[in-house]
Design an enzyme around this catalytic site. Structure first.
Site, PDB file in Angstrom:
ATOM      1  N   LYS A  54       6.172 -13.973   6.164  1.00  0.00           N
ATOM      2  CA  LYS A  54       7.035 -14.745   5.271  1.00  0.00           C
ATOM      3  C   LYS A  54       8.488 -14.459   5.644  1.00  0.00           C
ATOM      4  O   LYS A  54       9.358 -14.215   4.804  1.00  0.00           O
ATOM      5  CB  LYS A  54       6.737 -14.365   3.812  1.00  0.00           C
ATOM      6  CG  LYS A  54       7.375 -15.288   2.774  1.00  0.00           C
ATOM      7  CD  LYS A  54       6.876 -16.706   2.843  1.00  0.00           C
ATOM      8  CE  LYS A  54       7.548 -17.558   1.748  1.00  0.00           C
ATOM      9  NZ  LYS A  54       7.287 -19.002   1.931  1.00  0.00           N
TER      10      LYS A  54
ATOM     11  N   ASP B 224      -4.362  -9.478   2.486  1.00  0.00           N
ATOM     12  CA  ASP B 224      -5.260  -9.439   1.337  1.00  0.00           C
ATOM     13  C   ASP B 224      -5.609 -10.856   0.896  1.00  0.00           C
ATOM     14  O   ASP B 224      -6.780 -11.203   0.704  1.00  0.00           O
ATOM     15  CB  ASP B 224      -4.581  -8.681   0.201  1.00  0.00           C
ATOM     16  CG  ASP B 224      -5.583  -8.084  -0.776  1.00  0.00           C
ATOM     17  OD1 ASP B 224      -6.794  -8.164  -0.520  1.00  0.00           O
ATOM     18  OD2 ASP B 224      -5.146  -7.530  -1.799  1.00  0.00           O
TER      19      ASP B 224
ATOM     20  N   ASP C 206       2.514 -19.204   3.798  1.00  0.00           N
ATOM     21  CA  ASP C 206       2.052 -20.300   2.947  1.00  0.00           C
ATOM     22  C   ASP C 206       1.564 -21.477   3.784  1.00  0.00           C
ATOM     23  O   ASP C 206       0.560 -22.113   3.463  1.00  0.00           O
ATOM     24  CB  ASP C 206       3.150 -20.738   1.967  1.00  0.00           C
ATOM     25  CG  ASP C 206       4.500 -20.915   2.615  1.00  0.00           C
ATOM     26  OD1 ASP C 206       5.038 -22.031   2.576  1.00  0.00           O
ATOM     27  OD2 ASP C 206       5.027 -19.922   3.168  1.00  0.00           O
TER      28      ASP C 206
ATOM     29  N   TYR D 238       0.813  -1.211   0.000  1.00  0.00           N
ATOM     30  CA  TYR D 238       0.000   0.000   0.000  1.00  0.00           C
ATOM     31  C   TYR D 238       0.852   1.269   0.000  1.00  0.00           C
ATOM     32  O   TYR D 238       0.329   2.350  -0.237  1.00  0.00           O
ATOM     33  CB  TYR D 238      -0.953   0.008   1.204  1.00  0.00           C
ATOM     34  CG  TYR D 238      -2.302  -0.578   0.909  1.00  0.00           C
ATOM     35  CD1 TYR D 238      -2.550  -1.269  -0.271  1.00  0.00           C
ATOM     36  CD2 TYR D 238      -3.354  -0.452   1.799  1.00  0.00           C
ATOM     37  CE1 TYR D 238      -3.791  -1.821  -0.537  1.00  0.00           C
ATOM     38  CE2 TYR D 238      -4.601  -0.992   1.537  1.00  0.00           C
ATOM     39  CZ  TYR D 238      -4.811  -1.685   0.372  1.00  0.00           C
ATOM     40  OH  TYR D 238      -6.051  -2.218   0.115  1.00  0.00           O
TER      41      TYR D 238
END
Length: 421
Positions: free
Chosen positions: A220, A310, A286, A150
Site C-alpha cells: 500500500k 493476512d 486493494d 505482529y
C-alpha cells in the site's frame, strides 16, 4: 534409529531416514484432525519408500492441554523441542483470553524468528467454490511474519504512554494530522529493510526453484510511502542486485522502453522481451484483491507484508474452498526452523465429534514433506486428497455444498485418502 534433522554447513537441511518430528495435536477439533492426518502421512511414506523411511512422532504440549497438565500455555520444553528438532507440525491452538500470552502462534513465530508465513493456494477439482473458474487460482503467498502488526506496538487512548507519544509527535515532530488527540489510540508499524529483503529473497528464490513465472510485491505504498512503499522499492533493488540474469523487473522494462523510445507495450511483448526469466512486478493491495478475482491467472508468487498477507491469504483461500483446506507453514530458511500448521481455528463446539475436515493439516503435512525433500510421499498425498474430493466423498463442510456427495467422518475421510494414494 531415529535422529534429528539438522542444518548443514552449506545451508541445506540434512534429513535422516528416520527423523524425529515434534507435533502438537491442538485444541478443540485438533485431536480429531491430527489422528486422521498422521495416519495419512505414515501410509504415504510407507507406500513411497517401502519402509526405508519413517517419521518418529514426538508429542509435545501447548494450548489448553498444556495448561491443564502443566499450568503453562507454552511450556519451555515444547519451545525447546521446536528449536532442537527444526521441523514440527501442529493443529490449531487456543489463544488465552484475558491475559497471559498474546498468541501462542505469534509466540512461536517470534521466538524461532520464522520470518516467512508460507501459504500455497491451489484449487482441487470438485471443491465447492463461490468462483466461476476457481481452477485459475494457483498462488503461493510469502507473508512477512515478524514485523508490521505482529510487532505489537500499541498504546490505548488515555494511558500515560499514549499521552506521552502523542505529545512527542505533535510538539517535537510537528505532526498535525491527528484530528482527535484526546481520544486517539496509537499503533506503530515497523518495517525494516532487512526484514523486507529476507522475505522477498525467499519468495524470488522459491519462484526460480519451482520455475514459476512471476513474483508480485503487494503493498500500500501509494499511501504509506516510507513503510510499504519502501518494501516495494527494496524488493526491486534486491531483485536486480542479487538475481541479475534470473529475473526481469517491471522497472527494468520501463527503463528499456524509455531508452528505446518504444510506445507502451502490451503484456505479450513484455513477456517476449523478458525471455523466460521470473518477472518481478508490484501491485497496490486493494487493486490486487480486485485482480485476484478478475484475473488470478496473472499471479503466481506473492510477497507482501504482514497485515496485507493476512487478508490476502484468507481471501484467496475462500476462492478455492475456504481455510478448512488451506495449508500453512512458518519458516526461517536460514536456520531451517519450520512449523507447519492448520490455518483454521479450534472450533471447540465440534471437539471430539469426528466430523471436521482434516485437509488443512493433511496438506500442511504435504508442505512439510516437500520441505524435507520427501516429494514422492508428498505427491501421493496430494493426489489422494484430490481424488477423494473429486469422488465427492467428503466431510460435512463440503457435503452441505455438494450434490450427490457421500458424507464421511473425519477418520473415514482419512481412510479414503489412504485408499486413493
Amino acid at each position: 534409529m531415529a535422529e534429528k534433522i539438522i542444518m548443514g554447513k552449506e545451508g541445506k537441511l540434512q534429513v535422516p531416514n528416520n527423523p524425529i518430528i515434534p507435533f502438537i495435536e491442538g485444541d478443540g477439533i485438533g485431536p480429531d484432525i491430527w489422528k486422521a492426518s498422521v495416519r495419512v502421512f505414515d501410509a504415504a511414506i510407507k507406500k513411497a519408500y517401502g519402509g526405508s523411511k519413517e517419521i518418529e512422532w514426538l508429542k509435545v504440549l501447548a494450548g489448553e492441554e498444556a495448561f491443564i497438565k502443566t499450568g503453562e500455555w507454552m511450556p519451555l520444553a515444547t519451545m525447546q523441542a521446536f528449536k532442537d528438532y527444526l521441523i514440527s507440525i501442529k493443529g490449531p491452538l487456543t489463544t488465552p483470553v484475558g491475559g497471559g500470552i498474546r498468541s501462542l502462534n505469534v509466540a512461536l513465530r517470534q521466538e524461532l524468528d520464522l520470518y516467512v508465513c508460507l501459504r500455497p493456494i491451489k484449487y482441487f477439482e470438485g471443491t465447492p467454490s463461490p468462483m466461476w473458474q476457481p481452477e485459475k487460482v494457483n498462488m503461493t503467498i510469502f507473508r512477512e511474519n515478524t514485523e508490521d502488526i505482529y510487532a505489537g506496538i500499541e498504546f490505548m487512548t488515555g494511558t500515560p504512554e499514549a499521552k506521552k507519544l502523542l505529545t512527542f509527535l505533535m510538539k517535537e515532530m510537528d505532526v498535525k494530522k491527528i484530528r482527535f488527540p484526546e481520544t486517539t489510540s496509537i499503533g506503530i508499524k515497523p518495517i525494516s529493510k532487512e526484514g523486507s529483503e529476507r522475505l522477498i529473497r525467499a519468495a524470488i528464490q522459491f519462484a526460480i526453484n519451482h520455475k514459476l513465472p512471476s513474483v508480485t510485491l503487494v503493498h500500500k505504498g501509494n499511501i504509506m510511502k516510507y513503510t510499504e512503499g519502501a518494501f516495494k522499492n527494496w524488493g526491486y533493488e534486491l531483485a536486480e542486485r542479487e538475481f541479475a540474469g534470473e529475473v526481469y523487473t517491471w522497472q527494468q522494462w520501463e527503463r528499456t522502453k524509455k531508452e528505446s523510445g518504444e510506445a507502451v507495450a502490451n503484456e505479450e511483448m513484455k513477456i517476449s522481451a523478458i525471455g523466460g526469466k521470473v518477472i518481478i512486478k508490484d501491485a497496490i493491495a486493494d487493486n490486487f484483491l480486485q485482480q485476484a478475482l478478475l484475473a488470478p491467472q496473472d499471479y503466481s508468487v506473492i510477497a507482501t507484508l504482514n497485515l496485507n498477507g493476512d487478508y490476502i491469504s484468507d481471501a484467496l483461500a475462500a476462492q478455492v474452498g475456504g481455510i478448512g483446506i488451506a495449508p500453512g507453514a512458518n519458516i526461517n530458511y536460514k536456520t531451517g526452523h519450520a512449523v507447519f500448521e492448520a490455518t483454521h481455528g479450534t472450533a471447540p463446539r465440534f471437539a471430539n465429534t469426528n466430523t471436521m475436515n482434516p485437509s488443512s493439516v493433511i496438506l500442511s503435512g504435504v508442505m512439510m514433506l516437500e520441505y524435507m525433500g520427501w516429494r514422492d510421499a508428498a505427491e501421493l498425498i496430494t493426489n489422494g486428497v484430490a481424488k477423494t474430493i473429486r469422488n465427492k466423498t467428503v466431510t460435512i463442510d463440503f457435503y452441505n455444498l455438494m450434490k450427490a456427495a457421500t458424507l464421511l467422518k473425519t477418520s473415514e475421510f482419512a481412510d479414503e485418502v489412504i485408499k486413493n494414494l
